[in-house]
Design a protein around this motif. Structure first.
Motif: not given
Ligand code: RUQ
Ligand code: CUA
Length: 639
Positions: A209-218, A222-227
């Motif tokens: 998986g390449e793109f980092r997204v919230p997990m789960p992406n639901d 949204l605005t917290d890339p650390e997570n």
């Protein structure tokens, strides 16, 4: 031909030997029969040394420093002759796989994977359109990394797999029919980039998986890339079920499996957990992640996971409990920032990661990984290769070949010398060759197995610029064929092949390891075979089922009458058993064209919603009476 032995020098000559290189291999003194003998059997049979001149591609078997000069190998494939290899090239954002023959570089077939394709009826019959729909109903994909299944670290001819970086999917291609037969939408991955098999026996296909997204992406975080986070997914090649995933820090890029079934490696950038380009490259190091597969399996077995979107997800982030103690599930190895390709050497000893933004490659000693207290101790070499190293392939004679994107070159280097020389030495560099231009991936014959053939290498160049007749502002790419079988003479450029956007990676397989079917075996599919006498029409509650055969030059019914609004299913069999006699069933103004190879049955369902006459016809030119091969679909107005 350009070469230099100093990695920091730009070459001064330009390639001018394309034509002479082709001429050199086209001598008429070769015995064409020898060329058709599978190389391995030929060697086993103890063929006389006098036949050396026809032993194209056997250099890997001769071992040691033996190499074979370009004059003595087949470079031209004459009319009616077959190639020595299949090359499976990804089609990038066309979403397909292209099959080339090597060394001719003739395109033999295209295999649609993530996109409908009318000539093969792919996405136009019920089975394939449902498969595409169920995997997400997209009309395209970004196919990068075709990998062919192996048994005992050698190609077994069963399947090829390829990722979809655009939509987080993995597809399987059945090499009996050269057709896509399964696509899985990988949960928790927005972009599945790297794809490869865990060897020796393809226990899993890994999607990286390449793109980092919230997990789960639901909608959370949204605005917290650390997570945000990314995963690798282990997919069962038989069932295409996603068995488990592992969460990591940073994102991931490419991957490759070790040869002994334990380790899987993934490069990654953005250890910064950032969202912009400048932030992502702000620190000087990123990681190669080494996944300890049996340790992960034990964690899954012991229930140490969270289930996210139906998949057991193991926490492999750096400070996870599973990474404490002496059996971490993921080892984070520091490499210079933003590494790109990683590939395991044929002997399974090293994983080599390319620097991309750094002019080096990092050589990781796989055997010491398990015992090392600090995984960085497993770094045993860091040769200085040139600008923009991206991907590495092998010839089985101890050499590595790495693409240099910025330098527009392929560099050949000595793996053991790199281990002896240590940090940032140019000593391991043997030779560089100019390619045209800006290479991404490269692939050598059977480079991903334990026994590369060591003769051919393809450089998959991103730009072609002036190499071909201009065709407007969008240029073709340029896949260049390079002979690497002669260590004395060095690399020789043999061919330029324009290619449509955009190959990223390839697998090159000896022709004798794949055994494609000549006609369909009806038992392999669920559709009902409609034999010569079986044509029938059944009607029930506005549903019409038409079963009919097809053959030169007719369909089972000369006409089919239905009523406006009927849901019509056509089950059509090509009852011919002669190879290469294809039919199709096209219905104008209904967006239907199904392909029917000999003994193949396909089914298509549609609503007949416009009254009128429609000429159902065959779109393959199948005989002198092909144009007459047609039947009427008559749609009567509803009362
Ligand atoms: S990655 S070259 Cu998928 Cu290098 Cu494209
Ligand atoms: Cu069948 Cu044309």
């Amino acid at each position: 031909m350009t070469r230099t032995h100093d990695s920091d020098d730009r070459p001064t000559e330009t390639n001018s030997s394309t034509d002479s290189a082709i001429d050199a291999g086209s001598g008429s003194d070769r015995d064409p029969l020898f060329d058709r003998v599978p190389r391995r059997d030929f060697m086993k049979a103890g063929a006389a040394a006098g036949a050396m001149s026809s032993l194209a591609g056997c250099t890997g078997l001769l071992g040691g420093d033996d190499s074979v000069s370009l004059e003595d190998v087949k470079t031209e494939v004459k009319p009616g002759e077959h190639d020595d290899y299949y090359a499976f090239l990804s089609g990038g954002h066309t979403g397909e796989i292209r099959v080339y023959g090597l060394p001719s570089m003739r395109q033999l077939m295209r295999i649609p994977v993530f996109q409908p394709e009318s000539a093969r009826g792919y996405g136009y019959d019920d089975r394939t359109s449902e498969m595409l729909e169920e995997s997400g109903d997209y009309t395209w994909g970004d196919a990068h990394h075709p990998r062919v299944s192996q048994t005992d670290n050698d190609y077994d001819g069963r399947w090829a797999f390829v990722n979809d970086k655009a939509n987080g999917r993995m597809a399987r291609i059945n090499l009996k029919y050269f057709e896509t037969d399964a696509i899985v939408d990988v949960p928790n991955q927005q972009g599945t980039h790297g794809a490869c098999c865990l060897l020796p026996d393809t226990k899993y296909v890994f999607g990286v998986g390449e793109f980092r997204v919230p997990m789960p992406n639901d909608g959370q975080d949204l605005t917290d890339p650390e997570n945000y986070t990314s995963t690798i997914a282990a997919i069962n090649p038989e069932t295409m079920n996603v068995e488990w995933e592992v969460l990591v820090d940073g994102n991931m890029d490419n991957g490759d499996g070790g040869k002994e079934g334990r380790w899987f490696f993934a490069t990654g950038y953005n250890s910064e957990h950032a969202t912009t380009e400048s932030e992502m490259s702000s620190t000087d190091t990123d990681w190669v992640k080494a996944f300890d597969v049996p340790a992960i399996e034990e964690a899954v077995e012991a229930g140490e996971y969270d289930e996210i979107n139906g998949v057991p997800v193991v926490d492999g982030t750096r400070d996870s409990a599973l990474n404490e103690g002496d059996r971490p599930v993921v080892r984070y190895i520091d490499v210079s920032k933003s590494p790109h390709g990683v590939s395991v050497t044929p002997d399974g000893q090293y994983a080599i990661a390319s620097g991309k933004l750094d002019p080096t490659a990092t050589v990781i000693d796989i055997e010491t990984l398990a015992e090392a207290d600090d995984p960085n101790e497993s770094i045993v070499g860091r040769p200085r290769l040139g600008m923009g190293p991206l991907h590495t392939a092998y010839d089985g004679r101890g050499h590595a070949y790495t693409t240099l994107f910025i330098d527009s070159q392929v560099v050949k280097w000595d793996i053991e010398k790199a281990v002896e020389a240590g940090e940032k030495s140019t000593d391991p560099v043997i030779e560089k060759i100019d390619v045209h231009y800006n290479p991404g991936h490269l692939i050598a014959a059977e480079s991903y197995t334990a026994d590369p053939q060591g003769d051919w290498l393809i450089s998959l160049n991103k730009l072609s610029k002036d190499r071909f007749l201009p065709v407007g502002p969008m240029h073709p790419e340029n896949d260049q064929l390079i002979y690497i079988g002669d260590d004395e003479e060095g690399m020789s450029l043999v061919k330029d092949t324009p290619s449509y956007a955009e190959p990223h990676d390839a697998s090159v397989v000896s022709a004798d390891k794949i055994d494609p079917a000549k006609i369909y075996d009806p038992d392999d599919y669920d559709e009902e075979f409609v034999g010569g006498d079986d044509s029938e029409i059944t009607r029930e509650d506005g549903r019409v089922h038409v079963k009919m055969y097809s053959m030169r030059n007719e369909f089972g019914f000369e006409e089919v009458t239905v009523t406006e609004g009927d849901e019509v299913t056509l089950t059509v069999t090509n009852i011919e058993d002669r190879s290469d006699i294809l039919h199709s069933l096209a219905i104008p103004e209904h967006n239907i064209n199904i392909k029917l190879a000999p003994q193949e049955t396909r089914e298509v369902t549609f609503t007949a919603d416009e009254p009128g006459v429609y000429w159902m016809y065959c779109a393959f030119f199948c005989s002198a009476l092909h144009l007459e091969m047609r039947s009427r679909l008559i749609v009567e107005p509803a009362e």
